[in-house]
Design an enzyme around this catalytic site. Structure first.
Site, PDB file in Angstrom:
ATOM      1  N   SER A 141       0.843  -1.209   0.000  1.00 19.48           N
ATOM      2  CA  SER A 141       0.000   0.000   0.000  1.00 19.48           C
ATOM      3  C   SER A 141       0.874   1.253   0.000  1.00 19.48           C
ATOM      4  O   SER A 141       2.047   1.214   0.389  1.00 19.48           O
ATOM      5  CB  SER A 141      -0.852   0.007   1.268  1.00 19.48           C
ATOM      6  N   TYR A 154      -1.763  -0.467  10.680  1.00 19.80           N
ATOM      7  CA  TYR A 154      -1.971  -0.840   9.268  1.00 19.80           C
ATOM      8  C   TYR A 154      -0.741  -0.484   8.437  1.00 19.80           C
ATOM      9  O   TYR A 154      -0.248  -1.298   7.648  1.00 19.80           O
ATOM     10  CB  TYR A 154      -3.213  -0.132   8.712  1.00 19.80           C
TER      11      TYR A 154
HETATM   12  N1  LIG Z   1      -8.803  -0.127  -1.122  1.00 16.89           N
HETATM   13  C1  LIG Z   1      -7.711   0.576  -0.920  1.00 16.89           C
HETATM   14  O1  LIG Z   1      -7.734   1.817  -0.849  1.00 16.89           O
HETATM   15  C2  LIG Z   1      -6.380  -0.125  -0.803  1.00 16.89           C
HETATM   16  C3  LIG Z   1      -5.207   0.645  -0.889  1.00 16.89           C
HETATM   17  C4  LIG Z   1      -3.972   0.015  -0.743  1.00 16.89           C
HETATM   18  C5  LIG Z   1      -3.907  -1.340  -0.517  1.00 16.89           C
HETATM   19  N2  LIG Z   1      -5.060  -2.074  -0.435  1.00 16.89           N
HETATM   20  C6  LIG Z   1      -4.933  -3.514  -0.168  1.00 16.89           C
HETATM   21  O2  LIG Z   1      -5.588  -4.232  -1.178  1.00 16.89           O
HETATM   22  C7  LIG Z   1      -5.972  -5.515  -0.696  1.00 16.89           C
HETATM   23  C8  LIG Z   1      -7.393  -5.831  -1.123  1.00 16.89           C
HETATM   24  O3  LIG Z   1      -8.285  -4.955  -0.469  1.00 16.89           O
HETATM   25  P1  LIG Z   1      -9.572  -4.301  -1.157  1.00 16.89           P
HETATM   26  O4  LIG Z   1      -9.352  -2.845  -1.182  1.00 16.89           O
HETATM   27  O5  LIG Z   1      -9.910  -5.016  -2.396  1.00 16.89           O
HETATM   28  O6  LIG Z   1     -10.639  -4.552   0.011  1.00 16.89           O
HETATM   29  P2  LIG Z   1     -11.901  -5.536   0.146  1.00 16.89           P
HETATM   30  O7  LIG Z   1     -12.849  -5.287  -0.973  1.00 16.89           O
HETATM   31  O8  LIG Z   1     -12.368  -5.338   1.542  1.00 16.89           O
HETATM   32  O9  LIG Z   1     -11.282  -6.977  -0.037  1.00 16.89           O
HETATM   33  C9  LIG Z   1     -10.564  -7.634   0.979  1.00 16.89           C
HETATM   34  C10 LIG Z   1     -10.490  -9.102   0.635  1.00 16.89           C
HETATM   35  O10 LIG Z   1      -9.683  -9.775   1.624  1.00 16.89           O
HETATM   36  C11 LIG Z   1     -10.355 -10.966   1.982  1.00 16.89           C
HETATM   37  N3  LIG Z   1      -9.961 -11.407   3.324  1.00 16.89           N
HETATM   38  C12 LIG Z   1      -9.978 -10.684   4.478  1.00 16.89           C
HETATM   39  N4  LIG Z   1      -9.580 -11.468   5.493  1.00 16.89           N
HETATM   40  C13 LIG Z   1      -9.300 -12.691   4.970  1.00 16.89           C
HETATM   41  C14 LIG Z   1      -8.844 -13.921   5.507  1.00 16.89           C
HETATM   42  N5  LIG Z   1      -8.591 -14.051   6.823  1.00 16.89           N
HETATM   43  N6  LIG Z   1      -8.660 -14.974   4.677  1.00 16.89           N
HETATM   44  C15 LIG Z   1      -8.930 -14.855   3.356  1.00 16.89           C
HETATM   45  N7  LIG Z   1      -9.357 -13.716   2.783  1.00 16.89           N
HETATM   46  C16 LIG Z   1      -9.542 -12.647   3.583  1.00 16.89           C
HETATM   47  C17 LIG Z   1     -11.836 -10.638   1.897  1.00 16.89           C
HETATM   48  O11 LIG Z   1     -12.595 -11.817   1.661  1.00 16.89           O
HETATM   49  P3  LIG Z   1     -13.491 -12.602   2.736  1.00 16.89           P
HETATM   50  O12 LIG Z   1     -14.030 -11.598   3.704  1.00 16.89           O
HETATM   51  O13 LIG Z   1     -14.505 -13.261   1.875  1.00 16.89           O
HETATM   52  O14 LIG Z   1     -12.550 -13.598   3.366  1.00 16.89           O
HETATM   53  C18 LIG Z   1     -11.871  -9.770   0.627  1.00 16.89           C
HETATM   54  O15 LIG Z   1     -11.968 -10.575  -0.517  1.00 16.89           O
HETATM   55  C19 LIG Z   1      -5.748  -5.474   0.821  1.00 16.89           C
HETATM   56  O16 LIG Z   1      -4.552  -6.137   1.142  1.00 16.89           O
HETATM   57  C20 LIG Z   1      -5.623  -3.982   1.112  1.00 16.89           C
HETATM   58  O17 LIG Z   1      -4.863  -3.731   2.259  1.00 16.89           O
HETATM   59  C21 LIG Z   1      -6.284  -1.495  -0.599  1.00 16.89           C
END
Ligand SMILES: NC(=O)c1ccc[n+]([C@@H]2O[C@H](COP(=O)([O-])OP(=O)(O)OC[C@H]3O[C@@H](n4cnc5c(N)ncnc54)[C@H](OP(=O)(O)O)[C@@H]3O)[C@@H](O)[C@H]2O)c1
Length: 246
Positions: A141, A154
């Site tokens: 991130s 985080y």
């Molecule tokens: N959105 C942003 O602004 C942003 C910015 C920088 C980095 N990121 C990173 O991008 C990645 C994806 O996030 P996103 O933004 O797409 O958010 P999201 O829509 O909330 O997706 C998060 C995913 O992680 C899965 N997850 C959470 N805990 C888990 C576990 N214990 N085992 C397996 N799967 C798990 C969730 O699936 P289930 O709940 O079905 O398990 C969901 O599919 C994350 O690592 C986040 O830190 C996001």
């Protein structure tokens, strides 16, 4: 490198960046193994991918459990014959100010955002070594580069992922041809903020997302770019932020 017929495991595939990445890779001929805990969402995604003539496998699992990862790898090999890559994308971001001492949330972030990545690497590495190459892409991130309010833990988890990726690259790319990428997005419009329970932080984050955030597809495109380079090219870091974000 062409991703046609490459077998890629994607964690956190049930929503946001993971889901968009699954679509992107499957549309371009990869066979995708979808891992997350929400079975119904994964099954819906598999149906959508197959409607577009893609190939997908659902393996319900929790990234904090190494045995779940081992089962993902063995089921993926059984179904598709190999494992060529892993997108370590699952993550959560229950931001809070340190003085609130939301230690359960700190531990969850460490377990999913750091240990989940380690579990994934441990599970796929023997396969990638046996195949003499492959890709591991870790979703870090912008938070790895700088602190933002409520993000002490985080940001620390994402900095760990970025530095772990660099260690992996130095140890694995020259020796085994396994290329490693850390993707470092700024704000992306997904469900990520849904786990925030600290009301003071929630308000600030909502304000931040008033700007035009990135779409999950923008990150999927960056992942696709890293995956489709010739083997001699290791895309180390992709720091990708919304034009409007400071
Ligand atoms: N959105 C942003 O602004 C942003 C910015 C920088 C980095 N990121 C990173 O991008 C990645 C994806 O996030 P996103 O933004 O797409 O958010 P999201 O829509 O909330 O997706 C998060 C995913 O992680 C899965 N997850 C959470 N805990 C888990 C576990 N214990 N085992 C397996 N799967 C798990 C969730 O699936 P289930 O709940 O079905 O398990 C969901 O599919 C994350 O690592 C986040 O830190 C996001």
């Amino acid at each position: 490198m062409k991703i046609d017929n490459k077998v890629i495991i994607i964690t956190g595939a049930s929503s946001g960046i993971g889901k968009a990445t699954a679509h992107k890779l499957a549309e371009n001929g990869a066979k995708v193994a979808l891992m997350a805990r929400s079975e119904d969402d994964l099954n819906d995604l598999k149906t959508e991918i197959e409607k577009n003539n893609g190939k997908a496998l659902v393996v319900v699992g929790d990234v904090t459990k190494s045995e779940d990862f081992e089962s993902v790898v063995s089921k993926t090999k059984e179904e598709f014959g190999a494992v060529n890559g892993l997108i370590n994308n699952a993550g959560l971001m229950p931001l809070s100010f340190v003085e609130k001492l939301k230690t359960d949330e700190w531990n969850k972030m460490v377990d999913v955002n750091i240990k989940g990545v380690l579990n994934g690497v441990a599970a796929v590495l023997p396969e990638l070594k046996a195949n003499k190459g492959g890709n591991i892409i870790n979703i870090s991130s912008m938070a790895a580069h700088r602190y933002f309010p409520g993000g002490a833990v985080y940001c620390a988890t994402k900095a760990a992922v970025k530095m772990f990726s660099e260690g992996l690259r130095q140890e694995l790319a020259p020796k085994y041809g396994i290329n490693i990428t850390s993707i470092e997005p700024g704000a992306v419009a997904t469900n990520l903020t849904s786990t925030i329970t600290d009301e003071d932080v929630k308000e600030q984050m909502e304000k931040m997302f008033e700007m035009e955030a990135l779409e999950a597809e923008d990150i999927a495109n960056a992942i696709y770019y890293a995956l489709t380079q010739p083997n001699r090219v290791n895309i180390n870091d992709v720091y990708i932020v919304p034009s409007e974000q400071q």
